[in-house]
Design an enzyme around this catalytic site. Structure first.
Site, short mmCIF file in Angstrom:
data_model
loop_
_atom_site.label_atom_id
_atom_site.label_comp_id
_atom_site.label_asym_id
_atom_site.label_seq_id
_atom_site.Cartn_x
_atom_site.Cartn_y
_atom_site.Cartn_z
N LEU A 3 20.68 41.35 41.63
CA LEU A 3 21.35 41.09 40.35
C LEU A 3 22.32 39.93 40.45
O LEU A 3 23.06 39.80 41.43
CB LEU A 3 22.13 42.34 39.91
CG LEU A 3 21.32 43.59 39.60
CD1 LEU A 3 22.26 44.75 39.30
CD2 LEU A 3 20.36 43.34 38.44
N CYS A 4 22.30 39.10 39.41
CA CYS A 4 23.30 38.04 39.27
C CYS A 4 23.69 37.98 37.80
O CYS A 4 23.36 38.88 37.03
CB CYS A 4 22.76 36.70 39.78
SG CYS A 4 21.49 35.96 38.76
N ALA A 5 24.35 36.93 37.39
CA ALA A 5 24.82 36.85 36.01
C ALA A 5 23.70 36.59 35.00
O ALA A 5 23.73 37.10 33.89
CB ALA A 5 25.90 35.78 35.88
#
Length: 128
Positions: free
Chosen positions: A33-35
């Site tokens: 997960l990232c932005a």
């Protein structure tokens, strides 16, 4: 006349096979997960490449923080890219409840993993 026998001999030597430090017996599903799912795709791609190259049963998917709530239960491990580390405590409650490993990464560490499929695979295997 130039002696090329040393060069020829070196070219004929087999390339050593590099394998991960460990071998997984079970399939490992990893959610990165990232932005916005761009940076996470870099690590997911490195994991996929490493899994294929080293014959590891690791499957990786990239996602954006916030879109993970409906799919998180399908994964064995969630890796947080550096830009979403501030959400660690929020997601930790959910991963603990579901029995999922949660790992937060730091900038240089994350970049190194995205560039080295073997290191990415070793990183995941070390968690199990």
């Amino acid at each position: 006349m130039v002696d090329t026998s040393a060069v020829t001999q070196k070219a004929q030597e087999p390339t050593p096979v590099v394998t991960p430090s460990a071998v997984s017996e079970k399939e490992i599903n990893v959610l990165v997960l990232c932005a916005g799912a761009g940076t996470s795709a870099m690590l997911a791609n490195a994991l996929t490449e490493g899994a294929e190259a080293y014959h590891q049963p690791i499957h990786a998917q990239a996602g954006a923080y916030g879109s993970h709530y409906d799919i998180m239960q399908d994964y064995d491990m969630v890796v947080l890219a550096p830009q979403v580390n501030s959400y660690y405590e929020d997601i930790k409650t959910d991963t603990d409840r579901l029995g999922i490993k949660l790992i937060a990464t730091k900038g240089a560490e994350y970049i190194g993993l995205t560039r080295d499929p073997k290191a990415a695979i070793d990183f995941v295997l070390a968690q199990f």
